[in-house]
Motif scaffolding. Structure first.
Motif, PDB file in Angstrom:
ATOM      1  N   PRO A   1      33.097 -75.086 -20.211  1.00 36.27           N
ATOM      2  CA  PRO A   1      33.880 -73.925 -19.793  1.00 36.27           C
ATOM      3  C   PRO A   1      35.014 -73.681 -20.776  1.00 36.27           C
ATOM      4  N   LEU A   2      35.419 -72.420 -20.876  1.00 38.14           N
ATOM      5  CA  LEU A   2      36.516 -72.062 -21.782  1.00 38.14           C
ATOM      6  C   LEU A   2      37.663 -71.448 -20.997  1.00 38.14           C
ATOM      7  N   PRO A   3      38.913 -71.809 -21.374  1.00 37.89           N
ATOM      8  CA  PRO A   3      39.248 -72.948 -22.236  1.00 37.89           C
ATOM      9  C   PRO A   3      39.447 -74.185 -21.394  1.00 37.89           C
ATOM     10  N   LEU A   4      39.603 -75.338 -22.057  1.00 38.74           N
ATOM     11  CA  LEU A   4      39.857 -76.598 -21.366  1.00 38.74           C
ATOM     12  C   LEU A   4      41.331 -76.995 -21.451  1.00 38.74           C
TER      13      LEU A   4
ATOM     14  N   MET B   1      34.421 -74.159 -32.320  1.00 43.74           N
ATOM     15  CA  MET B   1      35.798 -73.934 -32.745  1.00 43.74           C
ATOM     16  C   MET B   1      35.815 -72.873 -33.824  1.00 43.74           C
ATOM     17  N   PHE B   2      36.828 -72.023 -33.764  1.00 40.49           N
ATOM     18  CA  PHE B   2      37.152 -71.138 -34.872  1.00 40.49           C
ATOM     19  C   PHE B   2      38.393 -71.736 -35.522  1.00 40.49           C
ATOM     20  N   VAL B   3      38.309 -72.078 -36.803  1.00 40.58           N
ATOM     21  CA  VAL B   3      39.347 -72.889 -37.440  1.00 40.58           C
ATOM     22  C   VAL B   3      39.938 -72.166 -38.645  1.00 40.58           C
ATOM     23  N   ILE B   4      41.251 -72.215 -38.755  1.00 40.49           N
ATOM     24  CA  ILE B   4      41.973 -71.768 -39.944  1.00 40.49           C
ATOM     25  C   ILE B   4      42.705 -72.981 -40.497  1.00 40.49           C
ATOM     26  N   GLN B   5      42.554 -73.244 -41.785  1.00 38.97           N
ATOM     27  CA  GLN B   5      43.176 -74.403 -42.420  1.00 38.97           C
ATOM     28  C   GLN B   5      44.020 -73.954 -43.606  1.00 38.97           C
ATOM     29  N   ALA B   6      45.094 -74.675 -43.848  1.00 40.19           N
ATOM     30  CA  ALA B   6      45.958 -74.336 -44.981  1.00 40.19           C
ATOM     31  C   ALA B   6      46.647 -75.586 -45.497  1.00 40.19           C
ATOM     32  N   VAL B   7      47.022 -75.547 -46.767  1.00 42.69           N
ATOM     33  CA  VAL B   7      47.816 -76.592 -47.416  1.00 42.69           C
ATOM     34  C   VAL B   7      48.993 -75.899 -48.091  1.00 42.69           C
ATOM     35  N   CYS B   8      50.198 -76.431 -47.887  1.00 45.31           N
ATOM     36  CA  CYS B   8      51.370 -75.813 -48.488  1.00 45.31           C
ATOM     37  C   CYS B   8      52.458 -76.862 -48.703  1.00 45.31           C
TER      38      CYS B   8
ATOM     39  N   ALA C   1      43.011 -74.105 -34.381  1.00 47.80           N
ATOM     40  CA  ALA C   1      41.669 -73.986 -33.824  1.00 47.80           C
ATOM     41  C   ALA C   1      41.705 -73.222 -32.514  1.00 47.80           C
ATOM     42  N   PHE C   2      40.677 -72.419 -32.303  1.00 49.02           N
ATOM     43  CA  PHE C   2      40.476 -71.692 -31.060  1.00 49.02           C
ATOM     44  C   PHE C   2      39.112 -72.095 -30.509  1.00 49.02           C
ATOM     45  N   PRO C   3      39.012 -72.535 -29.250  1.00 49.41           N
ATOM     46  CA  PRO C   3      37.694 -72.852 -28.693  1.00 49.41           C
ATOM     47  C   PRO C   3      36.849 -71.589 -28.581  1.00 49.41           C
ATOM     48  N   VAL C   4      35.577 -71.711 -28.949  1.00 51.48           N
ATOM     49  CA  VAL C   4      34.661 -70.570 -28.872  1.00 51.48           C
ATOM     50  C   VAL C   4      33.386 -71.017 -28.174  1.00 51.48           C
TER      51      VAL C   4
ATOM     52  N   GLN D   1      39.769 -82.179 -32.052  1.00 48.49           N
ATOM     53  CA  GLN D   1      38.755 -82.478 -31.035  1.00 48.49           C
ATOM     54  C   GLN D   1      39.404 -82.825 -29.701  1.00 48.49           C
ATOM     55  N   GLU D   2      40.364 -83.725 -29.748  1.00 47.19           N
ATOM     56  CA  GLU D   2      41.022 -84.172 -28.520  1.00 47.19           C
ATOM     57  C   GLU D   2      41.731 -83.019 -27.815  1.00 47.19           C
ATOM     58  N   MET D   3      42.289 -82.089 -28.591  1.00 52.46           N
ATOM     59  CA  MET D   3      43.055 -80.996 -28.021  1.00 52.46           C
ATOM     60  C   MET D   3      42.160 -79.886 -27.482  1.00 52.46           C
ATOM     61  N   VAL D   4      41.111 -79.533 -28.238  1.00 53.24           N
ATOM     62  CA  VAL D   4      40.259 -78.407 -27.868  1.00 53.24           C
ATOM     63  C   VAL D   4      39.260 -78.789 -26.774  1.00 53.24           C
ATOM     64  N   TRP D   5      38.760 -80.022 -26.828  1.00 56.64           N
ATOM     65  CA  TRP D   5      37.737 -80.462 -25.870  1.00 56.64           C
ATOM     66  C   TRP D   5      38.192 -81.717 -25.121  1.00 56.64           C
ATOM     67  N   PRO D   6      39.312 -81.680 -24.439  1.00 59.99           N
ATOM     68  CA  PRO D   6      39.813 -82.903 -23.790  1.00 59.99           C
ATOM     69  C   PRO D   6      38.864 -83.414 -22.710  1.00 59.99           C
ATOM     70  N   GLU D   7      38.746 -84.752 -22.655  1.00 58.98           N
ATOM     71  CA  GLU D   7      37.964 -85.436 -21.627  1.00 58.98           C
ATOM     72  C   GLU D   7      36.502 -84.993 -21.613  1.00 58.98           C
ATOM     73  N   THR D   8      35.963 -84.681 -22.788  1.00 61.20           N
ATOM     74  CA  THR D   8      34.541 -84.381 -22.931  1.00 61.20           C
ATOM     75  C   THR D   8      33.988 -85.211 -24.080  1.00 61.20           C
ATOM     76  N   SER D   9      32.673 -85.257 -24.176  1.00 57.79           N
ATOM     77  CA  SER D   9      32.059 -86.013 -25.277  1.00 57.79           C
ATOM     78  C   SER D   9      32.372 -85.385 -26.627  1.00 57.79           C
ATOM     79  N   TYR D  10      32.547 -84.070 -26.690  1.00 58.74           N
ATOM     80  CA  TYR D  10      32.942 -83.416 -27.939  1.00 58.74           C
ATOM     81  C   TYR D  10      34.365 -83.804 -28.349  1.00 58.74           C
ATOM     82  N   GLY D  11      35.174 -84.203 -27.390  1.00 59.91           N
ATOM     83  CA  GLY D  11      36.551 -84.558 -27.685  1.00 59.91           C
ATOM     84  C   GLY D  11      36.712 -85.924 -28.320  1.00 59.91           C
TER      85      GLY D  11
END
Length: 900
Positions: A274-277, A353-360, A298-301, A196-206
């Protein structure tokens, strides 16, 4: 209810006890778009009378929307109240107020004392909860049909008239802080907060939905009242009522309660971000006491308004929407580089956000990041063949329809589409867009959003792992060029009577026709599971069940996955401590193609040596992931702590040493013994009777002769205390365990009532330890039983400094129960809650099929739960007190503790 093998469900209940905040991603509702318009001044029905099976929408004079849909499948009603008031609407200093208010709504109103809100609903046999997201807050109740008026009254009272008592405010503030700490102990929540902090910095979504310790510390009841006045306005509300209800009566009740409300100010429109932030790729690495590496990219969408939402969902399904998808196939199955990998698209009103997650494993993290970057850099929309596209579309469409199987799911589906767009027409448009999506659709979203310069990633690593975020980001940048450098790539149904057919050798078939949906569920259950494991082979039952899905009938794993995915079907096996099962879920029209897969999985499993490494790796990874979670660690170790012997006294997933030694012949021998036991085959939904019976007869003939399985009761150990340590976490977790009789005991009905009285949001433990003393966010009671034995457990997650006080609270509860019987109202609440739970738990075809097979396989009648419910309904406070005095013995209790 005291049904067989409720431990898994009880564990999940413990993990989310009183959970009023859902995961930060919206449910899989297709796509949810903003469509609320300025129709607040228009009143009247949006649909003409005459079609009771269709949703009916009415806008009240004050702008509030009311949606009803009559559905008489079950004697239940599901009611939801949506409010356009979530963390995305908060000012910076208010961070967390939406979620905090949701908590306070349960803490008393002008007419109801603290705990009474949940108490009345549970007392009527219902359940209630709430959730806060970025764009909205939703409050919901599921109640027996005769209590729908109470449900609407409660929702009105708690959202319009919360008392916001200063003492309760302070107590609940500490509970929310405890919830923050719980989230910090969980890999997924930590990652999402960082994203959240990275994709939407300084916004309420962040900002995290739950807020920060600092903002919560400064918050006052007056701040909350101001927030209520600003956002809890009728034209920002939607009430949904689904079930055995009458439209006119619901509308009249809603108009009476909510109609007098007036809008206090102008309606503010959400503005898309606006995209991206930020400029990527950016990789953040955090080290902690983890067993595994956890990766999120994550990719902002764009937000809900955009047509790209369907393309993004389809792409997520193609890449990581199931085991047959592109990324799991390549990195989990073929290369064995990860334990899990998935993808999803989350779209909100102002962005997504478009998100890809993995555990390894940690030593594979860098290799996987680079390999994934290479995969994404070379990805083309034309890489996905017609079969892949058709499969992904079918799976998304199937998920939409299956969500309507329960009344609660139907209410949620209708609510989302109506609240954020245009109701039923939006669902139709979604399905049209999905069915017509093609490579051009995918290419558009890939070019626009899946770009390396818009990538934000979070990697959680075990302590001592030497990986730099900057180095990983630079590696991604080298592999995955910027877009400029890669421009060249480019209904309500009738149910039939239940029928039981007895075959030779103790084999039974249970047939439960139900034409509600064109789907079917099938379960085959054998007694056995963990109790059949040879000494020194703990975890073999689970190992074998996983192995069964890795090829059968001459099909490889990938061929089997593709075949099932193309039919929106699932077939799998599972092992419990005293049972083994194979289950199938499928659209009825594919029965002729799915039933042979079930037959092959049982009669002709591959147990291929090529799959051995994958099966081992998956089980070892599951062990490590469970031990990364405080409650996962606790419930993994509680049974070996409590009991002796195979099955009950072992680690269900085994230990690394045993799992690493298993060979295909071990699984083959185990399953040969397991499948020769008497079994029960149950089918629920739409099916051909003779086809099901033919399958049962074939399996019975080809897996005999039958060898009975004797399941002895668990043998309790003498040692009564154990502690596990999970460094780097915030909370201490306490499980106080009282040995209890099994389901065959005459005490079972009163014992089930005692558990219900202790658990729940208005239960004794919750009221005393959380509401009154503020000792923890998660507090509950759990009941686990076999036919011959069981235990009742108290659970709390609390601050380490409050552990002794929490234990004292457990003891005070026991002493209080021993002094005098529960009040009649408390017992009636438990009885009503049992009834409500029973119907809610049995709504899906799979739940009914699994219940029938599980009961029958353990020698219990199919109406066991109904009989238990009836007996519990006749139990008195004195009956419950007698059982409590016999079971809640502190001198006989066990204590399992997980400390930071």
């Amino acid at each position: 209810m005291g049904t067989i093998e409720r431990m898994d469900r009880e564990q999940r209940a413990a993990e989310r006890s009183a959970e009023r905040t859902p995961a930060p991603t919206p449910p899989a509702d297709g796509f949810v778009r903003d469509g609320a318009d300025e129709a607040a001044s228009v009143a009247g029905d949006a649909i003409a009378d005459g079609d009771a099976a269709q949703p009916r929408i009415t806008i009240l004079e004050n702008g509030m929307t009311v949606l009803t849909q009559a559905d008489g499948r079950f004697p239940l009603a599901s009611i939801r109240l949506y409010v356009r008031a979530g963390s995305g609407w908060e000012e910076e200093r208010e961070a967390g107020i939406s979620h905090f208010l949701e908590h306070m709504a349960f803490k008393g109103t002008d007419r109801r004392a603290p705990g009474q809100v949940a108490g009345e609903i549970e007392g009527a046999g219902g359940s209630m909860n709430a959730g806060t997201s970025f764009d909205y807050t939703v409050y919901y109740v599921d109640v027996p049909k005769d209590a729908w008026r109470l449900g609407i009254d409660i929702l009105h009272d708690m959202t319009v008239n919360p008392s916001l008592d200063p003492d309760e405010f302070e107590s609940e503030r500490q509970v929310v802080v405890s919830e923050i700490e719980m989230g910090e102990d969980t890999p997924g929540r930590r990652q999402f907060k960082a994203l959240q902090e990275m994709v939407w910095p300084e916004t309420s979504y962040g900002r995290p939905i739950i807020g920060f310790r600092e903002t919560l510390a400064e918050m006052t009841p007056e701040d909350m009242r101001a927030y209520l006045r600003r956002l809890y306005q009728p034209r920002s509300m939607l009430l949904v009522a689904v079930g055995d209800i009458d439209h006119a009566e619901v509308l009249q009740k809603t108009r009476t309660l909510f109609g007098p409300l007036r809008n206090q100010g102008p309606l503010t429109r959400p503005v898309e971000l606006p995209l991206p932030l930020f400029s990527g790729p950016v990789v953040r690495v955090e080290h902690g006491n983890w067993n595994k590496a956890y990766l999120s990219l994550a990719f902002p969408v764009s937000g809900l308004k955009r047509q790209e939402a369907v393309g993004l969902e389809l792409l997520a399904q193609l890449l990581g929407g199931g085991q047959s998808a592109r990324l799991p196939r390549k990195f989990r199955y073929e290369q064995q580089m990860v334990d899990q990998v998935s993808a999803f698209s989350m779209t909100l009103e102002r962005g997504g956000m478009f998100v890809i997650q993995a555990v390894c494993d940690a030593d594979k993290a860098e290799t996987f990041v680079r390999a994934l970057a290479e995969e994404m850099a070379g990805l083309s929309p034309h890489d996905f063949g017609p079969d892949e596209m058709a499969r992904a579309k079918l799976q998304l469409e199937d998920a939409l329809y299956r969500s309507k199987e329960t009344l609660s799911g139907l209410a949620g589906k209708l609510g989302y589409f109506t609240f954020f767009e245009d109701g039923q027409v939006s669902e139709d448009n979604y399905l049209f867009s999905l069915r017509t999506a093609d490579a051009e659709t995918l290419g558009g979203v890939m070019d626009e959003y899946l770009r390396s310069d818009r990538l934000a990633s979070v990697l959680l690593l075990p302590e001592g792992t030497e990986l730099s975020g900057d180095a990983l980001a630079e590696g991604v940048r080298e592999i995955w060029a910027s877009p400029a450098e890669t421009a060249a790539r480019h209904e309500t149904g009738a149910r039939g009577e239940v029928e039981v057919v007895e075959l030779d050798g103790g084999v039974s078939v249970v047939l439960m026709p139900d034409a509600t949906l064109p789907y079917a569920a099938m379960d085959i259950v054998w007694p056995g599971g963990g109790v059949l494991e040879p000494q020194g082979a703990e975890g073999l039952a689970a190992f074998t069940s996983n192995y069964l899905g890795k090829g059968a009938g001459g099909r490889t794993t990938t061929q089997l996955q593709d075949y099932l995915a193309d039919r929106a079907a699932s077939v799998g096996a599972s092992a419990r401590r005293d049972a083994f099962s194979v289950s199938a879920r499928y659209p009825a029209r594919f029965a002729a193609e799915v039933l042979p897969i079930v037959r092959d999985m049982i009669l002709d499993p591959a147990f291929s040596g090529d799959e051995l490494g994958r099966v081992r790796q998956e089980q070892l990874a599951a062990i490590k992931q469970r031990e990364d979670q405080p409650l996962g660690l606790a419930f993994r170790r509680i049974f070996p702590f409590l009991f002796e012997g195979p099955g009950y006294g072992t680690h269900h997933l085994g230990i690394p040493e045993s799992v690493s030694a298993f060979q295909p012949d071990d699984a083959k021998a185990f399953f040969e013994r397991q499948r020769s036991a008497p079994f029960v085959l149950s089918a629920c939904g739409v099916f051909e009777r003779e086809a099901v019976l033919e399958l049962a007869r074939d399996l019975a003939a080809r897996t005999g002769p039958r060898r009975s399985v004797e399941i002895a009761p668990p043998v309790w150990k003498d040692e009564r205390q154990a502690t596990a340590h999970l460094p780097g976490r915030n909370q201490t977790h306490l499980v106080k365990i009282f040995p209890a009789p099994g389901l065959n005991s005459p005490d079972a009905p009163a014992l089930a009532l005692l558990k219900e009285a202790l658990a729940g949001q208005s239960g004794i433990l919750f009221r005393e330890l959380r509401d009154r003393q503020g000792l923890g966010y998660s507090v509950t009671a759990m009941l686990w039983q076999t036919p011959d034995s069981g235990f009742l457990a108290f659970y709390i997650g609390t601050d380490p400094d409050k552990a002794e006080q929490a234990l004292a609270g457990f003891e005070e509860t026991v002493e209080s129960l021993s002094r005098e019987p529960l009040p009649v109202a408390e017992v009636e609440r438990a009885q009503n809650l049992m009834r409500g739970d029973y119907w809610r738990d049995r709504q899906t075809l799979g739940s009914r099929s699994g219940e029938a097979a599980g009961l029958k396989a353990r020698g219990l009648p199919l109406d066991f739960n109904e009989t238990l419910l009836d007996k519990a309904g006749k139990a008195t406070p004195e009956d419950v007190a007698a059982v409590a005095s016999r079971i809640l013995r502190l001198d006989k209790a066990y204590l399992f503790t997980v400390t930071p």
